[in-house]
Design an enzyme around this catalytic site. Sequence first.
Site, short mmCIF file in Angstrom:
data_model
loop_
_atom_site.label_atom_id
_atom_site.label_comp_id
_atom_site.label_asym_id
_atom_site.label_seq_id
_atom_site.Cartn_x
_atom_site.Cartn_y
_atom_site.Cartn_z
CE LYS A 47 1.32 3.02 9.98
NZ LYS A 47 1.15 4.31 10.70
CB VAL A 54 -0.96 0.00 1.21
CG1 VAL A 54 -1.77 1.29 1.24
CG2 VAL A 54 -1.89 -1.21 1.15
N GLY A 55 1.87 1.30 0.87
CA GLY A 55 2.72 2.48 0.95
C GLY A 55 3.85 2.25 1.93
CD GLU A 106 8.09 -2.01 2.26
OE1 GLU A 106 8.76 -1.62 1.29
OE2 GLU A 106 7.76 -3.19 2.45
CB VAL A 107 1.23 0.57 4.89
CG1 VAL A 107 -0.22 0.17 5.15
CG2 VAL A 107 1.69 1.59 5.92
CG ASP A 163 1.13 15.17 10.25
OD1 ASP A 163 1.30 16.15 9.50
OD2 ASP A 163 1.71 14.08 10.08
CB ALA A 205 8.97 7.56 9.54
CE1 TYR A 206 10.90 4.99 14.30
CE2 TYR A 206 9.02 6.37 13.74
CZ TYR A 206 10.20 6.17 14.44
OH TYR A 206 10.67 7.15 15.27
#
Length: 724
Positions: free
Chosen positions: A455, A418-419, A425-426, A563, A422-423
Amino acid sequence: MVMQEEKKRQQPVTRRVRSFSESFKNLFRPPRSRDSSPINVTRIPYRSSSTSPKRSSEPPRRSTVSAQILDPKNSPIRQRSYTLKCCTPGLSHPFRQTGSGASNSPTRHRSISGEEQEIVNSLPEYKRSASHTFHGIRRPRSRSSSVSSCDSSNGTTSSSDSQWAMDSLLDDSDNDLTPYRGSNKDILKSKDRAPYNYIDDYNKKALRRATSYPNPLPSKQFYNERLYTRRSHPDEESLESLPRFAGADVQCIIEQNGFKVYEDGSHEHNIKLSGVIAKLEKGNSLPAHRQGSLSRPRLGITLSGLFKHHKNECDIENALSLLPNVEKSQTNHEKRTGQSPNDSNRSSPTQGREDYLKIVNPDASLGSDELKLINSLSSRIHKSLQNYLQEKNLKPAECIGEQAPTFQDNYGHPVGLVGAGAYGEVKLCARLRNEKDSPPFETYHDSKYIYYAVKELKPKPDSDLEKFCTKITSEFIIGHSLSHYHKNGKKPAPNILNVFDILEDSSSFIEVMEFCPAGDLYGMLVGKSKLKGRLHPLEADCFMKQLLHGVKFMHDHGIAHCDLKPENILFYPHGLLKICDFGTSSVFQTAWERRVHAQKGIIGSEPYVAPEEFVDGEYYDPRLIDCWSCGVVYITMILGHYLWKVASREKDMSYDEFYKEMQRKNQFRVFEELKHVNSELATNRKIALYRIFQWEPRKRISVGKLLDMQWMKSTNCCLIYDST
């Protein structure tokens, strides 16, 4: 001559009923307030049908409708006749069934059989009148119709099955439908099928309404997914107990990149599915995968470079949940019932202690239960990280001495990417549906599979252990408490992404969330910019209203997102918006606090950061920076680009120009030139934007007050929210 003119003046003036086009001088006028206003609903995204007959400008004043009623026990078909009586525009229409008591009816009469007389005698007194008059409440017309069996010679419509009364009438003043809300409540207890659609034929000088039903009622999962309307009724009758109504067609007047606006002011979203899910739905089975791996799905597309296997990749075959068993069982129970199983018998964990803190804010998302869960998760995460850093390949603590279900048992296996964050992948994971799965589903699904977004959280070699632990815990606790909020009998907001579980493996942590198949707002805007397009103003208004309601829900429960940006706004294909990523969220009020905690420092992404965050050492209200970010997101949807890169006069010339124009002219050229579908909406929106973009926080409007402004009140949204 004088006598003739006097007679003409004395004669009553016959007023022609307003035509449909005359009734809508302003297509996008604000909806009228009604006592039976719907709450917590989603408008039904019916499509326009090209097969329905067109109506002439002037409807008939009286029409006869004949309906065949089929007795399920006896095969002969009985014929009933009904009379439609046209009333004063604006009032509810009576619908009279002819019978032995309706002597003045122009339609033919029929004697009541002995079997029918027994049915009438079994009814209460108020339902036994020979001439039944049915009154209803207003309801919007749907955008689909199906053709019934019509007799064009006498203007009647025939249909089959028993005990179905006429369900609606057409209001001549504004073409709203007035559905019948009478004895259907009793009938529907033994019926599981819905009536036919109703067809108008003004060209034949007859208004035809008939009932029949081969169309099944929508399953409960569609209602729980908010694809169908939920409305409040005086008799507390939910839509799930009523047949789905399908009336005359409504013409589509605007169509832009899948977004459709209809002549009654309603609209329909058709957002494209993400590439991964579109590929999966075309295939008959899930792609092959390495057993237990989160990193090597085979999609049949060119993603091999993204899924190269590495030694340090996460194997989730034995990953187990970090949630305590008691907490997890209570959470599952609360999902179904809305309350804790032991609320009546369970005493407070701190009862009897002298230092027990009194709860003064019961609506706060962070309470005693969340505090206990934070302590439990923190200790387990710390212990797992210590073992990981010391290169001890130990099993998770939960698997010792108990047979807990694994990740694969609950959430299936990975099928796509999916994406990335910072820590980690999803990934997209899918699990086959089984007999235990029943609506409502809290994530995307199809007829075979249930999908989850997973995640992977893994500390970097040079990362601070304490900071990493705090981030994981806070992100999960905030998302979990918001998405499963059941305190005081309240349901979670539809615009908050569901967070289900957090698991640990030998080398990483895994957070399981709801999957939104249409991607995020950023991808949508990028796709439109490539085609040199942008969102339609009405579509952007709908998204803005959903976004504000989601943010208001967070603020009402003591949490600010901090955010908000297009990357953190996800969608379903029918337009449902979800706010995600609570890693930087701020808890400004707990259950034991009355006052709001201020904060300082820069939080979030620069284009969406409020100007007060750039002032060194200045404390600010985190709720007001969320309102500023919502305004920047909206302008980005409308323009297709940022207003400025940084809201600082020293760092950005565009923001400095905005500041000078507002100081000199008290207006901003960009806001003045924004167009909308009419001048009223454009003016209301412009007023709201000036209230949002106030660089002095004390002058800036709050999210709650912004929703009460005329711009948002007149915005037709896919979800209709509870005003309370």
